[in-house]
Design an enzyme around this catalytic site. Structure first.
Site, PDB file in Angstrom:
ATOM      1  CE1 TYR A   2      31.213   4.584  -8.586  1.00  0.00           C
ATOM      2  CE2 TYR A   2      32.852   3.934  -6.954  1.00  0.00           C
ATOM      3  CZ  TYR A   2      32.333   3.835  -8.231  1.00  0.00           C
ATOM      4  OH  TYR A   2      32.897   2.990  -9.132  1.00  0.00           O
ATOM      5  CE  LYS A  36      29.871   1.390  -8.836  1.00  0.00           C
ATOM      6  NZ  LYS A  36      29.400   0.938 -10.166  1.00  0.00           N
ATOM      7  CB  THR A  61      39.322   4.031 -17.032  1.00  0.00           C
ATOM      8  OG1 THR A  61      38.983   4.565 -15.744  1.00  0.00           O
ATOM      9  CG2 THR A  61      39.510   2.525 -16.925  1.00  0.00           C
TER      10      THR A  61
END
Length: 319
Positions: A198, A202, A231
């Protein structure tokens, strides 16, 4: 992992930074301007869409599933009274679908601002195990990197028709811990570490933003870090962290603030195109003394590889 201290990412840090925000920066009316938001049925994407709609914008919500998308649209309409919200259902890990969607969108709509929100665990992006899409692509790469590349490049001609066009990618401070690795873009070698994959995605998004800013001078490109916000993505994919830090996490609206500012404020485009933003300011993309810098040829190679790969899927899609 993401910045030199969690204090930089917390709700209190936002409250401190916001004391220096221009009071009129977001006092704008964007009626008549068209915005396309991905990942907009929850979290940062929905919060950003809500603030744009509140200021009169027409927003196209790109979501994976119809029911959550309808729920998000209903919530935004109820809160803002603005019904200029359109839904598009799209699997953003499927490059053929992205090309098909973009070609259709170009024929039917105008576009002033593209806001790409692809966060951890969004769009079915599994971060803990190496999984392949139906096209044989590693799923994180397909969702976070190839999607960003195809959707942006496919819609560049539409953006270039409009004044004050902008593209914003919601990235992460995770980029700071990774050097661009063009030799293994799909994480097929060694032990698969979803968190670092991940982070590599990015870094790739940041590099793409820098490259586009150099070549497309009439569009303002930016990438931003929302910091740690409360979130659904964080609650689902980082439960231990969430339980420890939930009282310090930013609200979704606070996490989306810089993305909204970059999308609508005249002040944002007074700054150069291409930087990495946090709390409405450009911030470094490399930690001090870190060995994460890449030579220009590696950055150029990334775009070359993605262009070649993206065209492979374009040729098989209708339209």
């Amino acid at each position: 992992w993401f910045l030199p201290g969690l204090s930089d990412l917390s709700r209190s840090s936002y409250e401190s930074a916001s004391k220096h925000f221009g009071s009129a920066d977001l006092e704008v009316n964007v009626a008549g301007r068209s915005f396309l938001n991905t990942g907009s049925n929850s979290g940062i994407g929905k919060a950003a869409a809500k603030e744009i709609v509140r200021r009169g914008g027409t927003v196209h919500l790109v979501c994976r599933s119809n029911e959550p998308a309808e729920d998000a649209r209903g919530e935004i309409v109820t809160e803002t009274g603005n019904r200029n919200i359109f839904l598009h259902i799209l699997d953003i890990s499927n490059p053929k679908e992205i090309w098909k969607f973009a070609e259709k969108f170009k024929k039917e709509h105008k576009l002033n601002v593209l806001l790409v929100v692809l966060q951890i665990n969004n769009a079915g992006c599994t971060v803990n195990n190496r999984q392949l899409t139906e096209d044989g692509l590693e799923k994180n790469f397909a969702t976070n990197t190839l999607c960003t590349y195809i959707l942006t490049t496919a819609l560049l001609p539409l953006l270039e028709k409009e004044a004050d066009a902008r593209e914003i990618t919601v990235s992460s401070g995770a980029t700071l811990v990774q050097k661009l690795n063009i030799s293994d873009l799909q994480s097929g070698s060694g032990t698969f570490d979803g968190t670092m994959v991940y982070a590599q995605n990015k870094r790739q998004q940041n590099v793409l933003t820098e490259q586009w800013a150099k070549t497309r001078r009439n569009i303002h490109f930016s990438v931003m870090h929302p910091s740690w916000a409360d979130t659904p993505a964080v609650r689902l994919s980082m439960l231990d962290f969430y339980q420890k830090m939930r009282n310090s996490l930013r609200t979704e609206a606070q996490g989306a603030d810089t993305a909204v500012w970059l999308a609508v404020s005249p002040e944002a485009t007074k700054l150069p195109s291409g930087p990495f933003f946090q709390d409405r300011k450009p911030v470094p993309t490399h930690l001090p003394l870190a060995s994460t810098h890449s030579p220009p040829e590696d950055k150029e190679k990334l775009t070359e590889v993605l262009e070649e790969l993206s065209q492979r899927f374009k040729s098989t899609s209708p339209g």
